[in-house]
Write a protein that holds these residues in place. Sequence first.
Motif, mmCIF file in Angstrom:
data_model
loop_
_atom_site.group_PDB
_atom_site.id
_atom_site.type_symbol
_atom_site.label_atom_id
_atom_site.label_comp_id
_atom_site.label_asym_id
_atom_site.label_seq_id
_atom_site.Cartn_x
_atom_site.Cartn_y
_atom_site.Cartn_z
ATOM 1 N N ASP A 189 10.533 22.053 -11.759
ATOM 2 C CA ASP A 189 10.622 23.352 -12.636
ATOM 3 C C ASP A 189 10.742 24.515 -11.707
ATOM 4 O OD1 ASP A 189 10.381 24.682 -15.074
ATOM 5 O OD2 ASP A 189 8.454 24.817 -15.535
ATOM 6 N N ARG A 190 11.165 24.712 -11.242
ATOM 7 C CA ARG A 190 10.917 25.737 -10.067
ATOM 8 C C ARG A 190 12.599 25.995 -9.841
ATOM 9 N NH1 ARG A 190 10.928 23.050 -4.519
ATOM 10 N NH2 ARG A 190 11.663 24.739 -3.638
ATOM 11 N N LEU A 191 13.480 26.198 -11.116
ATOM 12 C CA LEU A 191 14.254 26.737 -11.394
ATOM 13 C C LEU A 191 14.800 28.094 -10.962
ATOM 14 C CD1 LEU A 191 14.940 25.950 -14.882
ATOM 15 C CD2 LEU A 191 15.380 24.775 -13.258
ATOM 16 N N GLU A 192 13.459 28.971 -10.680
ATOM 17 C CA GLU A 192 13.530 30.046 -10.141
ATOM 18 C C GLU A 192 14.138 30.220 -8.505
ATOM 19 O OE1 GLU A 192 11.249 29.661 -11.600
ATOM 20 O OE2 GLU A 192 11.696 31.879 -13.871
ATOM 21 N N ASP A 193 13.782 29.437 -8.224
ATOM 22 C CA ASP A 193 14.132 28.822 -6.166
ATOM 23 C C ASP A 193 15.898 28.449 -6.470
ATOM 24 O OD1 ASP A 193 11.833 29.467 -6.111
ATOM 25 O OD2 ASP A 193 11.175 27.632 -5.844
ATOM 26 N N TRP A 194 16.315 28.040 -7.358
ATOM 27 C CA TRP A 194 17.378 27.567 -7.324
ATOM 28 C C TRP A 194 18.776 28.516 -6.780
ATOM 29 C CZ3 TRP A 194 21.052 28.137 -10.945
ATOM 30 C CH2 TRP A 194 22.579 27.446 -11.146
ATOM 31 N N PRO A 195 18.972 29.249 -7.409
ATOM 32 C CA PRO A 195 19.517 29.936 -6.591
ATOM 33 C C PRO A 195 19.766 30.930 -5.011
ATOM 34 C CG PRO A 195 18.422 31.066 -9.220
ATOM 35 C CD PRO A 195 18.175 30.141 -8.674
ATOM 36 N N GLY A 196 18.829 30.396 -4.410
ATOM 37 C CA GLY A 196 18.561 30.977 -3.423
ATOM 38 C C GLY A 196 19.475 30.066 -2.499
ATOM 39 N N LEU A 197 19.731 28.127 -2.848
ATOM 40 C CA LEU A 197 19.965 27.677 -2.359
ATOM 41 C C LEU A 197 21.482 27.950 -2.175
ATOM 42 C CD1 LEU A 197 18.253 24.032 -3.454
ATOM 43 C CD2 LEU A 197 17.736 25.725 -1.130
ATOM 44 N N PHE A 198 22.325 29.344 -2.243
ATOM 45 C CA PHE A 198 23.716 29.442 -2.527
ATOM 46 C C PHE A 198 23.047 31.088 -1.983
ATOM 47 C CE2 PHE A 198 23.326 26.308 -6.034
ATOM 48 C CZ PHE A 198 24.838 26.114 -6.522
ATOM 49 N N ILE A 199 24.289 31.018 -0.885
ATOM 50 C CA ILE A 199 25.163 32.227 -0.832
ATOM 51 C C ILE A 199 25.244 33.234 -2.134
ATOM 52 C CG2 ILE A 199 25.672 31.554 1.303
ATOM 53 C CD1 ILE A 199 28.163 32.310 0.270
ATOM 54 N N GLU A 200 25.424 34.883 -1.852
ATOM 55 C CA GLU A 200 24.900 35.678 -2.207
ATOM 56 C C GLU A 200 26.545 35.108 -3.701
ATOM 57 O OE1 GLU A 200 22.886 37.981 -3.128
ATOM 58 O OE2 GLU A 200 23.951 38.710 -4.638
ATOM 59 N N ASP A 201 27.310 35.824 -3.385
ATOM 60 C CA ASP A 201 28.501 35.084 -3.640
ATOM 61 C C ASP A 201 29.103 33.621 -4.196
ATOM 62 O OD1 ASP A 201 29.277 35.011 -1.253
ATOM 63 O OD2 ASP A 201 31.378 35.943 -1.497
ATOM 64 N N LEU A 218 22.584 18.968 -25.937
ATOM 65 C CA LEU A 218 22.922 20.455 -25.337
ATOM 66 C C LEU A 218 22.856 19.881 -23.667
ATOM 67 C CD1 LEU A 218 20.191 22.151 -24.894
ATOM 68 C CD2 LEU A 218 20.665 22.651 -26.964
ATOM 69 N N LEU A 219 23.308 21.072 -23.116
ATOM 70 C CA LEU A 219 22.847 21.452 -21.750
ATOM 71 C C LEU A 219 21.720 22.718 -21.464
ATOM 72 C CD1 LEU A 219 24.206 20.045 -18.532
ATOM 73 C CD2 LEU A 219 23.802 22.365 -18.713
ATOM 74 N N ALA A 220 21.431 22.646 -21.400
ATOM 75 C CA ALA A 220 20.284 24.199 -20.931
ATOM 76 C C ALA A 220 20.238 23.975 -19.001
ATOM 77 C CB ALA A 220 18.845 23.626 -21.765
ATOM 78 N N THR A 221 19.660 22.867 -18.578
ATOM 79 C CA THR A 221 19.370 23.141 -17.775
ATOM 80 C C THR A 221 20.379 22.794 -16.040
ATOM 81 O OG1 THR A 221 16.664 22.913 -17.789
ATOM 82 C CG2 THR A 221 17.764 22.988 -15.330
ATOM 83 N N PRO A 222 20.979 23.559 -15.304
ATOM 84 C CA PRO A 222 21.921 22.911 -14.694
ATOM 85 C C PRO A 222 21.922 21.900 -14.230
ATOM 86 C CG PRO A 222 20.920 25.195 -14.043
ATOM 87 C CD PRO A 222 20.147 24.605 -14.935
ATOM 88 N N ILE A 223 22.787 20.854 -13.930
ATOM 89 C CA ILE A 223 22.844 20.235 -12.725
ATOM 90 C C ILE A 223 22.400 20.259 -11.713
ATOM 91 C CG2 ILE A 223 23.949 17.666 -12.257
ATOM 92 C CD1 ILE A 223 22.299 17.652 -15.723
#
Lengths: 161, 419
Positions: free
Chosen positions: A28-40, A156-161
């Motif tokens: 449940d640390r979803l907010e940190d998940w995008p940071g594992l990707f580069i900006e684009d 349904l699918l809410a949280t990414p895999i």
Amino acid sequence: MSAEPDDLLLYFRIDRLFAEYCACLDEDRLEDWPGLFIEDGVYRMVSRENHAHGFPIPLLLLDSRGMMLDRVHSLRHANIYQAHRYRHAISGVRITARHEDAIEAASSYIVVQTLGEGFTEVYQAGSYYDTLVDTPAGLRFRQRLVVYDTARVKTLLATPI
Amino acid sequence: METAVDRAADTSPWAAPPDERTVPYAVFTDPAIFDREQARIFRGPTWHFLALEDEIARPGDFKSTFIGTTPVVVTRTRDDQLKAWINRCAHRGALVCRQARGNARVHTCVYHQWAYDQEGRLRGVPFRGGLNAQTGMAADFALDAYSLTPVRVSEYRGLVFGTLDPASASLEDYLGPLMLPWIDRLFDRPVEYLGCTRQYAKSNWKLYYENVKDPYHASLLHLFHTTFNIYRSNMQGRTIVDPRGLHSIITTTPREDDNTAAAYKAAGIQTYQEQAKLHDASMLRVRPEFAEQTSNNIHTLFPATVIQQIHNTLAVRQVLPKAVDEFELVFHFFGYRDDDADLRALRLKQANLAGPAGYISMEDTEATELVQRGVTSSPPGDASYLGMGDETRDQQSSLITEHMIRSFWRGYRGLMGWA
């Protein structure tokens, strides 16, 4: 990747990135998940069925860190779904290509889901096809393509895999 | 044709005369009613979406699907005819076609290799004439007596429909003059199939059909709309029902002078969050492509088809009942063959809105499951209440109404023989 890296070290760095990725989604640390990707960076989920036939429609297509943050924000504040917890198991990680500035990797995953009633069941199985790049913050995803075998999404699918 | 199964649910669960504003929960839980629906509705005089024509574009292309619970294959023959047949071998009843889609000149049952052509005619039976001293097929056996059961097919503007009842009205008559213009609006150009998504719900299929005829829930359940200021119940709306009550359409079109935000705030409706903004709103850009650029067009074609236009994302949804408390929902996404690269990319991105993971659709199957779990074990006579929208006033421009659901049940009772 500039010089050809030592395989052991590279596999270890990939393993650490994947562990962090799973922790973001499973703990449940979803907010940190995008940071594992580069900006684009790009996160794309496509069914095995569509992928095999070359049909382009995705289940999810987030092609910027901003879109990933929006997904998380919407899950936190807008969308309605059952409380659930995933456990990711990733196996068979292998480097499939090396480029000047990136490597490609492929792996298999199984995600089990536990719902409020207390049952745990296999929610999804599939493959990850990744393009990874070196950044000052460490190894990061330029693209994660999720090809899911479990064509019938349960409810349904809410949280990414 | 009456069957034993039919008679099992012969008595309407509604009291006579039925209260139009109630739906007995038994229709969502009683297996005998489910079986009666298969006989009287799904194998009855109704038409069902099978495929986009583009899914079976080349001779030999086929797709496996269902009409209700009946397995059906739809295919394009070598002479460019659209044909369909029940996917059940005339020999011992096995599924003949085991692939979801493909291309084939001959369809052979794996069990005893009975081989059928694209039209479902039996062409070959192994050991028909015997082998050495062993006898073959019965003396009175004739190939043409054992074809696959044909399914009547009709194509309308790139949509392929099938019916299991040879006595069904023509597809155009079935859809009717009030509904056809809404199909014409979205199917005025050749379409291109972009792929499908599937989801499986543990609930009765009619709960989903109620959901897609229910604009009342849109801004209340789908908080993405209101959180990010996309949909408000005071958008210009249409809710039109065909005279038999079976089909209906909901459209919404944004107004220029939208002040709903203030109205929601004043009413204290909790779904409104003033500050919510997307980091990346590229998904919500709209490319105008219709004379009236509706933001939503949800068109239900009884009993199991839903045509969707949400912004620039286009899909035909297929509702496939599996059991009294289970159904599968398949979204067939499409674009137009003449899409430019920008528009095609936008359609793919807007797929985030609809489907199993969609920002404004994921709650629908969840809601149907909440009802299913709620009504299980309810006492006989227990019923839902559909009182929204006063019938004495025009309902066709209201988005806060349940009149389309009431009409649906009226048509349903008629087909079930419970009118």
